[in-house]
Design a protein around this motif. Structure first.
Motif, PDB file in Angstrom:
ATOM      1  N   ASN A  25       3.319 -44.549  19.038  1.00 39.82           N
ATOM      2  CA  ASN A  25       3.838 -43.609  18.061  1.00 39.82           C
ATOM      3  C   ASN A  25       2.853 -42.474  17.803  1.00 39.82           C
ATOM      4  OD1 ASN A  25       6.070 -45.196  17.843  1.00 39.82           O
ATOM      5  ND2 ASN A  25       5.552 -46.062  15.843  1.00 39.82           N
ATOM      6  N   ILE A  26       1.585 -42.710  18.088  1.00 38.65           N
ATOM      7  CA  ILE A  26       0.571 -41.666  17.963  1.00 38.65           C
ATOM      8  C   ILE A  26       0.311 -41.013  19.308  1.00 38.65           C
ATOM      9  CG2 ILE A  26      -1.873 -41.239  17.495  1.00 38.65           C
ATOM     10  CD1 ILE A  26      -1.751 -43.255  15.285  1.00 38.65           C
ATOM     11  N   LEU A  27       0.182 -41.796  20.348  1.00 38.80           N
ATOM     12  CA  LEU A  27      -0.183 -41.263  21.660  1.00 38.80           C
ATOM     13  C   LEU A  27       0.863 -40.297  22.205  1.00 38.80           C
ATOM     14  CD1 LEU A  27      -1.683 -44.417  23.418  1.00 38.80           C
ATOM     15  CD2 LEU A  27      -2.894 -42.491  22.377  1.00 38.80           C
ATOM     16  N   LEU A  28       2.139 -40.617  22.015  1.00 37.90           N
ATOM     17  CA  LEU A  28       3.192 -39.761  22.564  1.00 37.90           C
ATOM     18  C   LEU A  28       3.170 -38.352  21.974  1.00 37.90           C
ATOM     19  CD1 LEU A  28       5.561 -39.519  24.482  1.00 37.90           C
ATOM     20  CD2 LEU A  28       7.053 -40.396  22.668  1.00 37.90           C
ATOM     21  N   PRO A  29       3.126 -38.183  20.637  1.00 32.54           N
ATOM     22  CA  PRO A  29       3.040 -36.826  20.097  1.00 32.54           C
ATOM     23  C   PRO A  29       1.776 -36.084  20.526  1.00 32.54           C
ATOM     24  CG  PRO A  29       3.739 -38.355  18.393  1.00 32.54           C
ATOM     25  CD  PRO A  29       3.313 -39.183  19.565  1.00 32.54           C
ATOM     26  N   LEU A  30       0.684 -36.825  20.778  1.00 31.44           N
ATOM     27  CA  LEU A  30      -0.544 -36.167  21.221  1.00 31.44           C
ATOM     28  C   LEU A  30      -0.416 -35.631  22.640  1.00 31.44           C
ATOM     29  CD1 LEU A  30      -3.432 -38.451  19.898  1.00 31.44           C
ATOM     30  CD2 LEU A  30      -2.324 -36.531  18.785  1.00 31.44           C
ATOM     31  N   LEU A  31       0.350 -36.320  23.472  1.00 28.89           N
ATOM     32  CA  LEU A  31       0.446 -35.951  24.884  1.00 28.89           C
ATOM     33  C   LEU A  31       1.520 -34.906  25.157  1.00 28.89           C
ATOM     34  CD1 LEU A  31       0.062 -39.477  26.543  1.00 28.89           C
ATOM     35  CD2 LEU A  31      -1.667 -37.668  26.339  1.00 28.89           C
ATOM     36  N   ILE A  32       2.523 -34.812  24.303  1.00 31.48           N
ATOM     37  CA  ILE A  32       3.634 -33.889  24.560  1.00 31.48           C
ATOM     38  C   ILE A  32       3.169 -32.441  24.696  1.00 31.48           C
ATOM     39  CG2 ILE A  32       5.689 -32.858  23.508  1.00 31.48           C
ATOM     40  CD1 ILE A  32       6.510 -35.622  22.623  1.00 31.48           C
ATOM     41  N   PRO A  33       2.294 -31.910  23.821  1.00 29.37           N
ATOM     42  CA  PRO A  33       1.845 -30.525  24.009  1.00 29.37           C
ATOM     43  C   PRO A  33       1.143 -30.299  25.345  1.00 29.37           C
ATOM     44  CG  PRO A  33       1.360 -31.254  21.781  1.00 29.37           C
ATOM     45  CD  PRO A  33       1.795 -32.464  22.533  1.00 29.37           C
ATOM     46  N   VAL A  34       0.364 -31.290  25.803  1.00 27.54           N
ATOM     47  CA  VAL A  34      -0.302 -31.163  27.101  1.00 27.54           C
ATOM     48  C   VAL A  34       0.731 -31.106  28.222  1.00 27.54           C
ATOM     49  CG1 VAL A  34      -1.985 -32.188  28.676  1.00 27.54           C
ATOM     50  CG2 VAL A  34      -2.307 -32.398  26.213  1.00 27.54           C
ATOM     51  N   MET A  35       1.819 -31.849  28.051  1.00 26.35           N
ATOM     52  CA  MET A  35       2.893 -31.803  29.048  1.00 26.35           C
ATOM     53  C   MET A  35       3.482 -30.405  29.161  1.00 26.35           C
ATOM     54  SD  MET A  35       4.895 -35.369  28.179  1.00 26.35           S
ATOM     55  CE  MET A  35       4.033 -36.942  28.138  1.00 26.35           C
ATOM     56  N   GLY A  36       3.588 -29.712  28.024  1.00 24.14           N
ATOM     57  CA  GLY A  36       4.084 -28.342  28.053  1.00 24.14           C
ATOM     58  C   GLY A  36       3.165 -27.423  28.839  1.00 24.14           C
ATOM     59  N   THR A  37       1.855 -27.545  28.583  1.00 18.25           N
ATOM     60  CA  THR A  37       0.884 -26.741  29.325  1.00 18.25           C
ATOM     61  C   THR A  37       0.927 -27.070  30.815  1.00 18.25           C
ATOM     62  OG1 THR A  37      -0.573 -26.727  27.395  1.00 18.25           O
ATOM     63  CG2 THR A  37      -1.548 -26.087  29.493  1.00 18.25           C
ATOM     64  N   THR A  38       1.051 -28.355  31.123  1.00 21.95           N
ATOM     65  CA  THR A  38       1.114 -28.791  32.524  1.00 21.95           C
ATOM     66  C   THR A  38       2.352 -28.237  33.213  1.00 21.95           C
ATOM     67  OG1 THR A  38      -0.067 -30.825  31.973  1.00 21.95           O
ATOM     68  CG2 THR A  38       1.149 -30.794  34.049  1.00 21.95           C
ATOM     69  N   LEU A  39       3.481 -28.282  32.524  1.00 18.69           N
ATOM     70  CA  LEU A  39       4.721 -27.758  33.085  1.00 18.69           C
ATOM     71  C   LEU A  39       4.611 -26.262  33.348  1.00 18.69           C
ATOM     72  CD1 LEU A  39       7.670 -28.109  33.913  1.00 18.69           C
ATOM     73  CD2 LEU A  39       8.315 -27.807  31.506  1.00 18.69           C
ATOM     74  N   GLY A  40       4.041 -25.524  32.397  1.00 20.62           N
ATOM     75  CA  GLY A  40       3.865 -24.089  32.594  1.00 20.62           C
ATOM     76  C   GLY A  40       2.918 -23.793  33.737  1.00 20.62           C
ATOM     77  N   SER A  41       1.836 -24.552  33.832  1.00 21.40           N
ATOM     78  CA  SER A  41       0.882 -24.341  34.919  1.00 21.40           C
ATOM     79  C   SER A  41       1.507 -24.658  36.272  1.00 21.40           C
ATOM     80  CB  SER A  41      -0.355 -25.220  34.705  1.00 21.40           C
ATOM     81  OG  SER A  41      -0.994 -24.921  33.481  1.00 21.40           O
TER      82      SER A  41
END
Length: 267
Positions: free
Chosen positions: A14-30
Motif C-alpha cells: 500500500n506504500i510501495l505502489l504509490p511510491l513507484l507509480i511516479p517513476v513509472m511515468g518517467t520511465t514511460l516518457g523516457s
C-alpha cells in the motif's frame, strides 16, 4: 513493537505502489525515445499536460490542503496550511531562480550559466523539480501514519497518478535531446529514467521521519500543496495553453480535475 509495526507499514505494498507509480511515468516518457524520432506530438503533449494540471490542482486541495486543515481545530487550523503553502511556493521559486529553468515544449533550460551541456541542464532541472513531487506523495502517507491510520493504496494513488502523468512528457524531454546529442537510445532512456528516482527517495525520507514530523505535518501538507501548485502554474499550464489547440489542454484539465476529485472522495 512500535518500530516493527512501522517497518511493516513501510514494506507494505500500500506504500510501495504509490511510491513507484511516479517513476513509472518517467520511465514511460523516457521510453518514447525508442518509438519517436522527433518530439512528442504537440496535441498529445497538450492533452497530457492539461490532464496532469487538473489532477495536481485537485490533489493539492483534497489530498493536501483539506487534510492539513482537518488536523487542527478552530479557525486557527487554516494557519499551518496557509503558511506551508506559501513556503512551498517560495521554495520552488528559489529552485527556479538558482537552477536551470525548464521549458517543456522548447526543451531549452534558462537560468544561471553553469558550464553544463543542455542535456545535463535538462536532467538537472527535472531531477530537482521531481524531489518536492515525491515528497508530496510521502507527506500524504506520513500523514496517515502520524494519525494512526493504516495507509491504503487509494489514499495516495490519485496524487501518485497525477504526478506520473506529468512525468511522461518530462521523461521524454530528457531522453530525446540526449539521443539527438549523439547518445544511443538505451543510454538516453536510462538517463531519463534515473531523473525520476529522486521521487521515491524524497517520499521515503518523509515517511521514515513521520513520527518525528508529527507536530509539523499540517505545515508539510501545505508545503507539498504549494510546491505542486507552483509547478502547475509556472510550468504545466503555460506550456499547455501556448500556441494552437489550447482547448485540448482545457478539456484535459477538466477531465483530470474531476477524475482526481472523484478518486479522492471515493477512495
Amino acid at each position: 513493537m512500535h518500530k516493527k509495526r512501522n517497518t511493516y507499514k513501510i514494506r507494505n505494498m500500500n506504500i510501495l505502489l504509490p511510491l513507484l507509480i511516479p517513476v513509472m511515468g518517467t520511465t514511460l516518457g523516457s521510453a518514447l525515445v525508442f518509438l519517436m524520432r522527433g518530439q512528442m506530438p504537440r496535441m498529445t503533449e497538450k492533452a497530457l499536460l492539461g490532464f496532469a494540471s487538473g489532477v495536481m490542482v485537485a490533489a493539492s486541495v483534497w489530498s493536501l490542503l483539506i487534510p492539513s486543515m482537518e488536523m487542527g481545530e478552530g479557525a486557527e487550523r487554516v494557519i499551518p496550511a496557509a503558511v506551508g503553502f506559501c513556503l512551498g511556493m517560495v521554495f520552488l521559486l528559489g529552485v527556479d531562480t538558482f537552477t536551470p529553468h525548464l521549458h517543456a515544449h522548447s526543451a531549452t533550460p534558462e537560468g544561471p550559466h553553469t558550464g553544463l551541456t543542455k542535456s545535463q541542464m535538462l536532467a538537472l532541472a527535472v531531477t530537482i523539480h521531481n524531489l518536492p513531487e515525491g515528497m508530496a506523495v510521502g507527506v500524504v502517507i506520513a500523514g496517515m501514519i502520524s494519525a494512526g491510520v493504516e495507509p491504503t493504496v487509494g489514499g495516495a494513488l490519485a496524487i501518485s497518478l497525477g504526478i506520473a502523468i506529468q512525468n511522461i512528457p518530462e521523461g521524454a524531454i530528457i531522453s530525446m535531446p540526449i539521443r539527438a546529442a549523439g547518445c544511443n537510445r538505451l543510454k538516453s532512456f536510462a538517463i531519463g529514467t534515473v531523473s525520476g528516482l529522486v521521487e521515491p527517495v524524497g517520499a521515503m525520507t518523509v515517511i521514515l521521519l513521520a513520527e518525528t514530523l508529527t507536530g509539523v505535518m499540517p505545515y508539510l501538507l501545505g508545503f507539498a500543496a504549494g510546491a505542486m501548485m507552483y509547478v502547475v502554474v509556472e510550468e504545466l499550464i503555460p506550456e499547455a495553453s501556448s500556441g494552437r489547440h489550447s482547448n485540448i489542454a482545457v478539456l484535459g484539465f477538466g477531465v483530470g480535475f474531476v477524475l482526481m476529485m472523484v478518486m479522492d472522495c471515493v477512495l
